[in-house]
Design a protein around this motif. Structure first.
Motif, short mmCIF file in Angstrom:
data_model
loop_
_atom_site.label_atom_id
_atom_site.label_comp_id
_atom_site.label_asym_id
_atom_site.label_seq_id
_atom_site.Cartn_x
_atom_site.Cartn_y
_atom_site.Cartn_z
N GLU A 153 34.18 2.96 19.39
CA GLU A 153 35.55 3.50 19.58
C GLU A 153 36.56 2.36 19.69
O GLU A 153 37.62 2.37 19.09
CB GLU A 153 35.63 4.30 20.88
N LEU A 154 36.19 1.39 20.54
CA LEU A 154 37.09 0.23 20.73
C LEU A 154 37.37 -0.45 19.39
O LEU A 154 38.51 -0.77 19.07
CB LEU A 154 36.43 -0.76 21.71
N PHE A 155 36.30 -0.64 18.63
CA PHE A 155 36.46 -1.35 17.34
C PHE A 155 37.51 -0.67 16.48
O PHE A 155 38.40 -1.31 15.93
CB PHE A 155 35.11 -1.41 16.60
N LYS A 156 37.41 0.66 16.38
CA LYS A 156 38.36 1.39 15.51
C LYS A 156 39.79 1.25 16.05
O LYS A 156 40.73 1.04 15.29
CB LYS A 156 37.99 2.88 15.49
N GLU A 157 39.93 1.39 17.35
CA GLU A 157 41.29 1.33 17.94
C GLU A 157 41.93 -0.04 17.74
O GLU A 157 43.10 -0.14 17.36
CB GLU A 157 41.24 1.66 19.43
N VAL A 158 41.16 -1.09 17.99
CA VAL A 158 41.78 -2.42 17.89
C VAL A 158 42.08 -2.78 16.44
O VAL A 158 43.05 -3.48 16.15
CB VAL A 158 40.97 -3.54 18.60
#
Ligand code: PEP
Ligand code: MN
Length: 338
Positions: free
Chosen positions: A321-326
């Motif tokens: 999730e973090l990867f997509k957001e950043v």
């Protein structure tokens, strides 16, 4: 002293300047740039007379350096450095994500995380085989056996390996198995270790010390570069402060402060910077928003069972999730990139 060559200076012009520097008993550092080559001079006790260089063919300017650092400086290289790490780069247009567990514990533990990191599209994998622990009785890392597991991760997933060395023997081993030598916060001012990694030809990820100022961090990088290794990436990982709500205070203001004076890439570590699982994602987003060139993130398939830093580890799902957001934030900022 800093010698700026004219844009049309020939290789022979550059060679003559290098020879002159060496004849004077100093060390030249050539940093080719997009528009011109600059040559830093180190090894001089006092100031160098610009008259040695000013009238040489191809020389545009010979500038006295008044700041405490030379090679990290934008004076030497106005455009940002892009550091090659294995098959990928840090500091270019792409956001560099380095993810993996705090410590290498076992083959299965590492591979379960590596699958998620590879799936995300990240190009770098982290994990410590040599762990700097506060207590001598805490898990100290698996040493060379851990490095062998990391080498298998590279072979299987094509991920570039970032891993810490705590001493010279560790540097030799990380050079053999890894792609980037991490110097941890506690060793940021271990000057003999900095000189040692400066003699290697592997890129170095230099983490900010627990109470280091901007200049102390930059001068630590300068130690590495003065030995001839220019592939340095800086990392903000939180500093000690009076608060107890987080493990450290992630000092994001140092990111623009570094970009203001230095050409080196800087990444942010929201895992050690906060020490709390729920804070990692928001602070990762913030790190990208202030212009970090990348992030280093701790991930564990079973954070409750982690032998080190479980409280700050993301699960693989949280990490994805973090990867997509950043990435979305990074894409949005690209047109106005610093
Ligand atoms: C790490 O990255 O696992 C680590 C020990 O980091 P630091 O040196 O920033 O504490
Ligand atoms: Mn850790």
């Amino acid at each position: 002293m800093l010698i700026v060559m004219k844009p049309d200076a020939t290789p022979t012009d550059i060679e003559r300047v290098l020879e002159t520097i060496e004849k004077l008993g100093y060390k030249p550092h050539t940093l080719p740039g997009a528009n011109r080559t600059a040559i830093g001079i180190t090894g001089n006790d006092g100031s160098v007379d610009p008259a040695h260089f000013e009238n040489m063919p191809g020389v545009a300017d010979a500038i006295r350096v008044t700041k405490p650092y030379k090679l990290i400086s934008k004076d030497l290289r106005p455009e940002k450095s892009v550091v090659k790490v294995g098959t990928a780069t840090i500091g270019g247009d792409e956001l560099a994500i380095i993810a993996g567990p705090c410590a290498i514990e076992s083959f299965d533990q590492v591979f379960s995380v590596a699958e998620a990191v590879a799936e995300s599209g990240a190009k770098f994998f982290r994990g410590g085989a040599f762990k700097p622990r506060t207590s001598p009785y805490a898990f100290q890392g698996k040493g060379e056996e851990g490095l062998r597991i990391l080498a298998q991760v590279r072979d299987q997933f094509g991920l570039n390996i970032v891993t810490e060395a705590m001493d010279e023997r560790g540097v030799d081993l990380v050079e053999k198995y890894g792609d980037c030598i991490q110097i941890g916060a506690r060793n940021m001012q271990n000057f003999s270790l900095l000189k040692y990694v400066g003699k290697t030809r592997k890129p170095v990820l230099l983490k900010r010390g627990l109470s280091a100022t901007l200049d102390e961090l930059l001068l630590a990088a300068e130690y590495i570069m003065a030995e001839g290794n220019y592939d340095v990436i800086l990392c903000e990982r939180g500093i000690r402060s009076f608060g107890t709500h987080a493990r450290n205070t992630l000092d994001l203001s140092i990111v623009p402060a570094i970009h203001n004076v230095s050409h080196l890439p800087v990444i942010v570590d929201p895992s050690h910077g906060t020490g709390r699982n729920y804070m990692v994602k928001p602070m990762a987003r913030a790190g990208v928003a202030v212009g970090a060139d990348g992030l280093i993130i701790e991930v564990h398939s079973n954070p409750d069972q982690a032998l080190c830093d479980g409280a700050q580890a993301l699960t693989p799902r949280q990490y994805l999730e973090l990867f997509k957001e950043v990435q979305a934030i990074h894409q949005a900022l690209l047109p106005i990139a610093v």
